[in-house]
Motif scaffolding. Structure first.
Motif, short mmCIF file in Angstrom:
data_model
loop_
_atom_site.label_atom_id
_atom_site.label_comp_id
_atom_site.label_asym_id
_atom_site.label_seq_id
_atom_site.Cartn_x
_atom_site.Cartn_y
_atom_site.Cartn_z
N THR A 37 -6.33 -0.23 -0.95
CA THR A 37 -5.33 0.79 -1.19
C THR A 37 -5.91 2.17 -0.90
O THR A 37 -7.13 2.34 -0.80
N GLN A 91 -0.46 1.49 -2.72
CA GLN A 91 -0.58 0.71 -3.96
C GLN A 91 0.77 0.12 -4.34
O GLN A 91 1.79 0.80 -4.34
N CYS A 93 3.09 -1.78 -7.22
CA CYS A 93 3.23 -2.04 -8.66
C CYS A 93 4.33 -3.08 -8.86
O CYS A 93 5.40 -3.00 -8.24
N LYS A 294 -0.27 -2.13 -11.60
CA LYS A 294 -0.81 -2.18 -10.25
C LYS A 294 -1.33 -3.59 -9.96
O LYS A 294 -1.80 -4.29 -10.85
N LYS A 368 -4.70 -4.20 -14.68
CA LYS A 368 -4.10 -4.57 -13.40
C LYS A 368 -3.79 -6.06 -13.38
O LYS A 368 -4.46 -6.86 -14.03
#
Length: 408
Positions: A37, A91, A93, A294, A368
């Protein structure tokens, strides 16, 4: 002096051999491709192994998405190990779920799950085997007509009047045609082909995550395979429906446990779009509540403590303690990337550890989503495998892309 030179030469040879072993080991156990990312850097073992590229492993504003290039994996920034492919993405999510769901799936074609001899007036024969059909083959057409149901194949065979039938089949992704001549059974007087076939399946699994922007979901962490052939079932269509867990068969050494539940609503909560090695994928009609996290890339996953989010009673997911004992980063390992150990005494007391139906339960580390539970070790239910969340995310994105292409 000669003795000293000989010792130094031998030492250099040993060091050279050790270095070669280290490099070969690093090459074998590290992937050949990576996704990172924006702003991330590739390194392991406190910087002992790094990847350097055209300028840096950091995306800059205005770079076409995704940016891809080849980088060099280095040992201590000095010794090159191999060339790797690097892709830089935004990124992502997603909302981790841990919610149980029921699966109703219909196959694309009819799967051969068994062959059987037919008793005739001339003795016992098996037309299917004689024609070269095998367990795991998928019948897609009979005499040029598409078939997706067991009843369709049975009807075509019974109505053949003793004439040969042409079957179109799919085997290991390759299409071919075989000619089969059914025989009349002495038992009931009907023509038969000597086949056992399957056109659908149902079961319980766990939803891993969904993308709040698209409502696409991922679940199970492994594909749905036929119980007889062990092969992935080819998806024609399918739904996922709400499930209530009302009991647990505790896992024991040599005897895997399972979640017991029932479908609480015939109305679909989502539609299936893909059944592949890393799980099942599709789109939700309604989404469960939850906060987005994430998704960690595979190189960010570490051994050590984690939480799994799963439902073992009622309908509310809860977090339980576990730890990752081993990680396999290799590209060719798609769904058994992690060895997971359940350490939560409460969960072990209730379930014995990992049980069937928990497949797809999200694994959280350092805030995460890093993966999902996939399999239990038969001889140790406190341990099992997990799949990288990145692998599931890649497939989810591919399903989205295919759907968008089809729509346009």
């Amino acid at each position: 002096m000669k003795k000293l030179i000989s010792m130094l030469t031998a030492s250099a040879a040993v060091l050279e051999l050790l270095l070669a072993v280290v490099l070969l080991t690093a090459d074998y156990f590290t992937p050949n491709s990576y996704t990172v990312t924006n702003g991330s850097h590739l390194e392991w073992l406190s910087g002992a192994i790094t990847v350097v590229g055209d300028s840096d492993v950091t995306a800059s504003a205005g770079v076409p998405y995704p940016k891809t290039y080849q980088g060099t994996m280095m040992l201590y920034n000095v010794i090159p190990i191999k060339t790797v492919d690097v892709s830089i993405v935004d990124q992502t999510c997603v909302v981790p779920c841990g919610t149980p769901f029921g699966i109703k799936m219909f196959t694309d074609g009819v799967v051969i799950v068994g062959l059987a001899d037919i008793q005739t007036s001339d003795g016992s024969v098996n037309p299917a085997a004689q024609a070269g059909l095998k367990i795991g083959d998928v019948i897609t057409e009979v005499d040029g007509k598409k078939v997706d149901a067991n009843s369709e194949v049975a009807k075509d065979v019974e109505n053949c009047e003793g004439k040969s039938i042409r079957f179109s089949i799919r085997r290991n992704g390759t299409l071919s045609t075989v000619v089969l001549k059914p025989v009349r059974s002495e038992t009931d007087g009907l023509y038969k082909a000597g086949l056992w076939v399957r056109d659908s399946t149902a079961g319980i699994g766990t939803l891993t995550f969904y993308d709040p922007s698209t409502k696409s979901f991922a679940g199970l962490g492994h594909g749905i395979c036929d119980s007889d052939t062990g092969e992935l079932m080819p998806l024609l269509s399918g739904d996922i429906v709400p499930v209530t867990i009302n009991g647990v068969t505790k896992g024991l050494k040599g005897k895997p446990g399972e979640l017991r539940g029932y479908f609480t609503d015939s109305n679909a909560m989502g539609r299936l779009a893909a059944n592949v090695t890393t799980g099942v994928y599709g789109y939700l009609e309604s989404v469960p509540e939850g906060s987005a996290l994430k998704v960690a890339m595979k190189q960010d996953v570490k051994t050590g403590k984690v939480k799994i989010l799963t439902t073992i009673d009622g309908g509310t997911p809860k977090y339980y303690d576990a730890e990752i004992e081993r990680i396999d980063y290799r590209d060719q390992v798609q769904s058994k990337n992690l060895v997971l150990h359940i350490t939560d005494s409460g969960l072990v007391t209730q379930t014995g550890g990992i049980v069937q139906g928990m497949s797809g339960s999200p694994i959280i580390q350092n805030g995460k989503l890093i993966g999902a539970v996939t399999h239990v070790f038969v001889n140790d239910p406190t341990r099992g495998y997990g799949v990288f969340a990145e692998n599931m995310l890649v497939e989810a994105k591919a399903v989205e892309s295919a759907a968008n292409s089809k729509a346009s």
